[in-house]
Design an enzyme around this catalytic site. Sequence first.
Site, short mmCIF file in Angstrom:
data_model
loop_
_atom_site.label_atom_id
_atom_site.label_comp_id
_atom_site.label_asym_id
_atom_site.label_seq_id
_atom_site.Cartn_x
_atom_site.Cartn_y
_atom_site.Cartn_z
N HIS A 159 -5.32 -6.92 1.21
CA HIS A 159 -4.59 -7.75 0.50
C HIS A 159 -5.00 -8.95 1.39
CE1 HIS A 159 -2.34 -6.36 -2.62
NE2 HIS A 159 -1.73 -5.22 -1.86
N GLU A 181 -4.47 -5.93 -5.81
CA GLU A 181 -4.10 -4.54 -5.78
C GLU A 181 -5.77 -3.57 -5.66
OE1 GLU A 181 -1.88 -2.45 -4.55
OE2 GLU A 181 -0.76 -4.32 -4.50
N HIS A 190 -4.16 -0.85 3.66
CA HIS A 190 -3.74 -1.41 2.38
C HIS A 190 -3.48 -2.79 2.43
CE1 HIS A 190 -1.89 -1.44 -1.84
NE2 HIS A 190 -1.37 -2.13 -1.26
N GLU A 191 -2.47 -3.24 3.32
CA GLU A 191 -2.38 -4.49 3.43
C GLU A 191 -3.17 -5.29 3.96
OE1 GLU A 191 0.48 -5.64 1.85
OE2 GLU A 191 1.33 -3.47 1.79
ZN LIG Z 1 -0.49 -3.88 -2.51
#
Ligand SMILES: [Zn+2]
Length: 496
Positions: A265, A291, A261-262
Amino acid sequence: MNNAMQSLRELQKKLYALQFAMNVVDFDANTIAPAESFSGRGEALEVLSGMKYQLIANPSVPALLEQAKTEPLTEQQAAEVRELLRIYNETSKIPANEYAAFVKLTSESVNAWGKAKAASDFSIFAPYLEQIVEYRRRFAAYFDASKAPYDVWLDQFEQGLSMEQCDAFFAQLKTTIQPLVQKITQSNTKINTDFLKATWPIEDQRKLSDFLMDTLNIDRNHCQIAESEHPFTTEFYKGDVRITTHYHENDMASNVYSVIHEGGHALYELHMADRLQYTCLSGGASMGLHESQSRLFENYIGRSKEFIQFIWPKLNELFPTQLANVTAEDFYKAVNLCEPSLIRIEADEVTYCLHIMVRYELEKRLMNGTLAVKDLPAAWNAQMKELLGVDVPDDAHGVLQDIHWAGGDLGYFPSYALGTAYAAQMVAQMRKTLDVDSLLKNGTLAPINEWLEQRIWQFGKEKTPAELLQNACEQPFDPSYYTDYLVKKYSAIYDL
Ligand SMILES: [Zn+2]
């Protein structure tokens, strides 16, 4: 470059430098700073944010912006002028002393929230949240007194977003998701997740993090992993992006999906066009867009059957005993278990947006003054029961679980749900020209990254979220891609 534009570039560089410093302070605060260090940090942040305020809310800025517009501008310069004007309008409307006091308040409030959560005692945090809601309502009126305060903040996090749009979006999700959850809970398919609770040595989990970062093609010379209570990503500039994760000895999946997830980003920040560096256009276009990238990697890639097939040999190499009697198919199902639960960040793909709806409804009521902060825990528990059917045992597992409100962010949560839905539409579009499944099966993510870089990442804030989505998907936002994806994926997993 004309003189006014030259001066505006210098201004942007100063703003960049101050933001860089504040991000370093913030990153440190959330990783290795000692527990009782918040007061000095609060003082420092108050000074730094005051300096930033003086730079931007300065009468010379609108004059320079006007002057710049009299000369021919490149597309990027025009975007810089537009973005600077937006920042000026926002900042100059808040009195300097209130702005600095709010920054200090949020720093103290995060500390109080940490203590409240540890003690599971909402009353420790409540006085801070009361002030935050008050500030946010007052600031909203400074920006646009003709709009409802919550509409002002939704638009701040996601340009153009309003309660009307959110109401329609969430209503559409609810119509699909609630019946889907019901069918899943009534289905005869039972998914075994016991093996995920084995003991997973943290040293080996770290090796897996490195492998995942490499698979995502994240350049470790420009992106490092630290540890924090809640995983997050901070960018100092495109050449130095930090992500954090949290290692749990009895839950390996938590780290896997935090890193992916990160990592999503981080990829976004690492791939801004060089020409945007040190300007106000560097950074993700919106919270929702950011997101969309993290959740695209976490869910649409990381939780796919094909990606799990690819990482399976590595998992077995690192954890031969823990996975001795487990197949890739078992693992795929276990990390896609759907079960209404208490904690948002541990929620599955199906119920996740229901957690966001709980927060959306409560924020709406806090901001329009129909819900008092002291009544928030009871209202939270009632919403959780209504939307997810779960009973909240205490505030630590309820209203105190997220840091966002303590940090002053009201109106942020809907962007998680929007981002998730944007990602579904992007993946559907990507599938028209890329054989996504084969790429994932082979762990060849470069063409996927390239697709995203060309259409989204490189542009920073040069285009609006709606323009970027149009640019990537060749049509406006449509949440049906997301609901269709959920129904198709989970019907197969649960044999519905
Ligand atoms: Zn996030």
